[in-house]
Design a protein around this motif. Structure first.
Motif, PDB file in Angstrom:
ATOM      1  N   GLU A 239       0.837  -1.193   0.000  1.00  0.00           N
ATOM      2  CA  GLU A 239       0.000   0.000   0.000  1.00  0.00           C
ATOM      3  C   GLU A 239       0.874   1.246   0.000  1.00  0.00           C
ATOM      4  O   GLU A 239       1.859   1.337   0.730  1.00  0.00           O
ATOM      5  N   LEU A 240       0.530   2.194  -0.834  1.00  0.00           N
ATOM      6  CA  LEU A 240       1.303   3.423  -0.967  1.00  0.00           C
ATOM      7  C   LEU A 240       1.268   4.179   0.357  1.00  0.00           C
ATOM      8  O   LEU A 240       0.201   4.609   0.815  1.00  0.00           O
ATOM      9  N   PRO A 241       2.425   4.360   1.025  1.00  0.00           N
ATOM     10  CA  PRO A 241       2.420   5.054   2.321  1.00  0.00           C
ATOM     11  C   PRO A 241       2.189   6.548   2.145  1.00  0.00           C
ATOM     12  O   PRO A 241       2.401   7.106   1.063  1.00  0.00           O
ATOM     13  N   ALA A 242       1.785   7.179   3.226  1.00  0.00           N
ATOM     14  CA  ALA A 242       1.491   8.615   3.158  1.00  0.00           C
ATOM     15  C   ALA A 242       2.736   9.421   2.801  1.00  0.00           C
ATOM     16  O   ALA A 242       2.650  10.458   2.141  1.00  0.00           O
ATOM     17  N   ASP A 243       3.899   8.927   3.242  1.00  0.00           N
ATOM     18  CA  ASP A 243       5.152   9.659   2.996  1.00  0.00           C
ATOM     19  C   ASP A 243       5.958   9.036   1.863  1.00  0.00           C
ATOM     20  O   ASP A 243       7.183   9.033   1.900  1.00  0.00           O
ATOM     21  N   TRP A 244       5.284   8.532   0.830  1.00  0.00           N
ATOM     22  CA  TRP A 244       5.980   7.792  -0.223  1.00  0.00           C
ATOM     23  C   TRP A 244       7.008   8.639  -0.971  1.00  0.00           C
ATOM     24  O   TRP A 244       8.031   8.130  -1.419  1.00  0.00           O
ATOM     25  N   LYS A 245       6.777   9.931  -1.054  1.00  0.00           N
ATOM     26  CA  LYS A 245       7.758  10.782  -1.734  1.00  0.00           C
ATOM     27  C   LYS A 245       9.038  10.896  -0.913  1.00  0.00           C
ATOM     28  O   LYS A 245      10.139  10.994  -1.473  1.00  0.00           O
ATOM     29  N   ASP A 246       8.920  10.856   0.409  1.00  0.00           N
ATOM     30  CA  ASP A 246      10.119  10.878   1.264  1.00  0.00           C
ATOM     31  C   ASP A 246      10.940   9.609   1.071  1.00  0.00           C
ATOM     32  O   ASP A 246      12.176   9.635   1.149  1.00  0.00           O
ATOM     33  N   GLU A 247      10.258   8.485   0.826  1.00  0.00           N
ATOM     34  CA  GLU A 247      10.954   7.219   0.582  1.00  0.00           C
ATOM     35  C   GLU A 247      11.808   7.303  -0.686  1.00  0.00           C
ATOM     36  O   GLU A 247      12.877   6.698  -0.770  1.00  0.00           O
ATOM     37  N   ILE A 248      11.339   8.058  -1.665  1.00  0.00           N
ATOM     38  CA  ILE A 248      12.128   8.263  -2.887  1.00  0.00           C
ATOM     39  C   ILE A 248      13.439   8.951  -2.538  1.00  0.00           C
ATOM     40  O   ILE A 248      14.518   8.565  -3.005  1.00  0.00           O
ATOM     41  N   GLY A 249      13.362   9.958  -1.686  1.00  0.00           N
ATOM     42  CA  GLY A 249      14.558  10.683  -1.298  1.00  0.00           C
ATOM     43  C   GLY A 249      15.563   9.818  -0.571  1.00  0.00           C
ATOM     44  O   GLY A 249      16.782   9.955  -0.758  1.00  0.00           O
ATOM     45  N   LYS A 250      15.076   8.881   0.250  1.00  0.00           N
ATOM     46  CA  LYS A 250      15.975   8.015   1.013  1.00  0.00           C
ATOM     47  C   LYS A 250      16.790   7.097   0.103  1.00  0.00           C
ATOM     48  O   LYS A 250      17.922   6.756   0.411  1.00  0.00           O
ATOM     49  N   GLY A 251      16.197   6.694  -1.005  1.00  0.00           N
ATOM     50  CA  GLY A 251      16.908   5.784  -1.894  1.00  0.00           C
ATOM     51  C   GLY A 251      17.497   6.451  -3.120  1.00  0.00           C
ATOM     52  O   GLY A 251      17.989   5.770  -4.028  1.00  0.00           O
ATOM     53  N   TRP A 252      17.443   7.775  -3.151  1.00  0.00           N
ATOM     54  CA  TRP A 252      17.879   8.504  -4.353  1.00  0.00           C
ATOM     55  C   TRP A 252      19.354   8.255  -4.648  1.00  0.00           C
ATOM     56  O   TRP A 252      20.203   8.295  -3.772  1.00  0.00           O
ATOM     57  N   GLY A 253      19.639   7.977  -5.891  1.00  0.00           N
ATOM     58  CA  GLY A 253      21.008   7.696  -6.314  1.00  0.00           C
ATOM     59  C   GLY A 253      21.351   6.222  -6.282  1.00  0.00           C
ATOM     60  O   GLY A 253      22.383   5.808  -6.819  1.00  0.00           O
ATOM     61  N   GLU A 254      20.493   5.408  -5.661  1.00  0.00           N
ATOM     62  CA  GLU A 254      20.759   3.973  -5.540  1.00  0.00           C
ATOM     63  C   GLU A 254      19.648   3.114  -6.141  1.00  0.00           C
ATOM     64  O   GLU A 254      19.839   1.927  -6.397  1.00  0.00           O
TER      65      GLU A 254
END
Length: 605
Positions: free
Chosen positions: A47-62
């Motif tokens: 399920e798409l979490p409320a903070d899904w855009k923040d999750e993108i930032g955590k994995g950015w570049g990898e």
């Protein structure tokens, strides 16, 4: 192993999400699929979490990001994290009908263009490519460098070279220069770009709380002493106590490279270091972190810089003397399924499988932070492997030179031989290749490595040393024969008079096994193509169906169904001919698991 995050927002998009998710996982990638709550359970997605855009930032570049839906959603989601084309994540967008796929970001360096073509081929979608060099089908220096394992240190010059390629004025032979090290800027030719191997591994030790900015500054001082550039770094490493050290994590993000950690036990496996510290050993359990880590990152590399202390941190530099892009590089990659990033990511374990024991070991390692390579001889062997995130399955038979080439290419930390007890030639090839390349070898034996019968036959039985001896013995007998020793050695039974009438062969239900059996004269009712395991009752039924008086089997142990065959021969009252297991030494399946726990189980997860 690539890391993916796939996002969808509609029902049709979720269908594509699930399709692409399963496909990438089957290829050995780490992949997570997200959708809105109303479709998550139906399609087996998160399920798409409320903070899904923040999750993108955590994995950015990898991580590779794929959006199924409006392109605007993708652009707004990743916009806050876009910084540098050489470090940004690949981003792709697909319409919900699966008609078009767009590489939005990091098309060349991150590989989004090639991924779009690969995905487009898989789902029959049209890749929409907009980069000029791709549209005009001309030389792209960044793509060329990546494919050859090279790097460039002058971005402005790269843009000039691309412009020359587009207007047709570029001379590849004289203007694109491959060198072992980057020359000083003042010594470079004006209209030329220089490409050097990306082949540097950095081991790091540091005080707690050190700033990433400071680490990077000190690292540059070390690199400058060696005439090296930051872009040449492949990977950094340290002890697992530093796995969450903010400064090192910041350095990792700035460099855009993987960060691998090792336990004190793993670091201790490095036999020699230039110097040791009793204080460091008291705190960490090992006397020299940086040098040992660098050597584990690239075991066969050259130590360019032993431990160097630099204002609260230490560095050691190892250079891979034969990287993919160097002039001394080894043969071109020949093993299907092997991914470039897997050569420098995680602990690597190679399992020669094709058996129940091999499959159990692969599954046992599913939750370990290791990269597992499982080698099987046939497509059927590959089909028997359950997909898991850290697994790459290699299909095809390998002789000793092939195994040597693969070991030199991957440098596994451990080679486990879990092949069939009767595959003597294969085992000898694996042993010889490991000895040649000085790799750690471990033999996984069936039934604890014992060569005695797991259950003593009560009916009349005959023990022979090989399939040929079994055939020679049976040639002197009368009565029908049920053969369960496999299709590879069926030719031995052709020496039995009237073998086409007397013999019934039970083989695997693979196309190749059936073809080989037909070619040797086993066909019709005399060929039984079935997949085990077989129960006592099934064996008895087969013996009665064929009216066999002789039952031929290999002493294949519990996992090979040997006990069920012994009991079936007793119940059916037939003679049992047993091909004895070759004498060898090794460890049981459970013992191998314990060894794996001891060696790799203490890595921080």
């Amino acid at each position: 192993m690539k890391k993916w995050m796939i996002f969808s927002f509609t029902e049709k998009g979720s269908e594509w999400n699930k399709t692409l998710l399963d496909w990438r996982i089957s290829l050995g990638d780490s992949c997570k699929g997200y959708t809105v709550s109303r479709y998550a359970k139906k399609y087996g997605l998160a399920e798409l979490p409320a903070d899904w855009k923040d999750e993108i930032g955590k994995g950015w570049g990898e991580t590779i990001y794929m959006f199924i839906g409006a392109t605007g959603i993708a652009i707004r989601a990743v916009a806050p994290f876009v910084k540098d084309k050489f470090k940004d994540s690949p981003v792709l967008s697909i319409d919900e009908k699966g008609q078009f796929i767009l590489p939005l970001l990091s098309g060349h360096i991150g590989g989004a263009v090639e991924l779009a073509k690969e995905i487009g081929k898989y789902i029959s979608a049209q890749p929409v490519i907009t980069t000029a060099t791709d549209v005009e089908n001309v030389f792209a220096v960044d793509v060329y460098a990546k494919k050859k394992g090279l790097c460039l240190d002058d971005r402005e010059k790269a843009r000039e070279i691309s412009a020359m390629a587009l207007d047709g004025t570029l001379d590849l032979k004289t203007q694109v220069k491959e060198v072992d090290t980057f020359p000083p800027m003042e010594l470079r030719e004006k209209d030329c770009i220089y490409l050097a191997p990306k082949n540097i591994y950095v081991g790091i030790g540091c005080k707690k709380g050190i700033l990433g900015e400071h680490l990077r500054k000190m690292l540059h001082k070390v690199l400058d002493r060696l005439d090296l550039k930051e872009v040449q770094i492949c990977e950094i490493g340290s002890i697992d106590l530093k796995a969450e050290e903010p400064g090192i994590l910041e350095l990792k993000r700035e460099l855009g490279v993987p960060f691998r950690t090792f336990s004190a036990g793993e670091l201790s496996r490095v036999e020699t270091v230039s110097q040791g510290s009793d204080f460091v050993k008291k705190v960490t359990g090992v006397d020299n972190v940086c040098e040992r880590a660098a050597k584990l990152l690239c075991p066969n590399g050259d130590m360019l810089q032993p431990k160097m202390a630099m204002e609260g941190c230490t560095f050691a530099i190892v250079q891979d003397s034969k990287p993919a892009g160097s002039k001394t590089a080894a043969k071109a990659q020949k093993f299907e399924g092997l991914k470039e990033e897997e050569k420098t990511t995680f602990i690597k374990i190679l399992i020669f499988s094709g058996t129940t024991e091999g499959r159990e070991l692969v599954e046992f390692l599913a939750d370990y932070p290791v990269q597992v390579y499982a080698s099987v001889a046939t497509d059927y062997g590959k089909e028997c492997m359950k997909p898991q995130e850290n697994l790459t399955v290699l299909t095809g038979r390998m002789d000793e030179p092939d195994i040597c080439d693969f070991l030199k290419k991957v440098h596994p930390d451990l080679v486990i031989d879990a092949t069939h007890p009767f595959a003597r030639v294969v085992t000898e090839n694996i042993k010889a290749a490991c000895a040649e390349t000085k790799m750690d070898y471990l033999r996984c034996m069936r039934d604890g490595g014992e060569n005695k019968h797991t259950e003593k036959p009560k009916s009349e039985s005959f023990i022979v040393g090989s399939v040929q001896e079994a055939a020679d013995f049976l040639a002197q007998t009368k009565g029908k024969i049920l053969i369960t020793t496999g299709s590879k050695e069926l030719a031995c039974y052709q020496s039995i008079p009237d073998y086409k009438e007397r013999c019934y062969a039970r083989v695997l239900s693979t196309e190749q096994a059936v073809k080989d059996s037909h070619r040797l004269g086993f066909e019709g009712a005399h060929l039984i193509a079935m997949q085990g395991p077989f129960s006592v009752e099934m064996n008895v039924a087969t013996l009665k169906l064929t009216q066999a008086e002789w039952f031929v089997t290999k002493e294949s142990g519990k996992n090979g169904g040997y006990e069920e065959k012994v009991r079936a021969a007793q119940d059916a009252g037939v003679h049992l001919v047993v091909v004895g297991r070759p004498e060898e030494t090794g460890e049981s399946l459970e013992q191998v698991k314990e060894i794996l726990k001891d060696r790799f189980g203490d890595v921080e997860r």
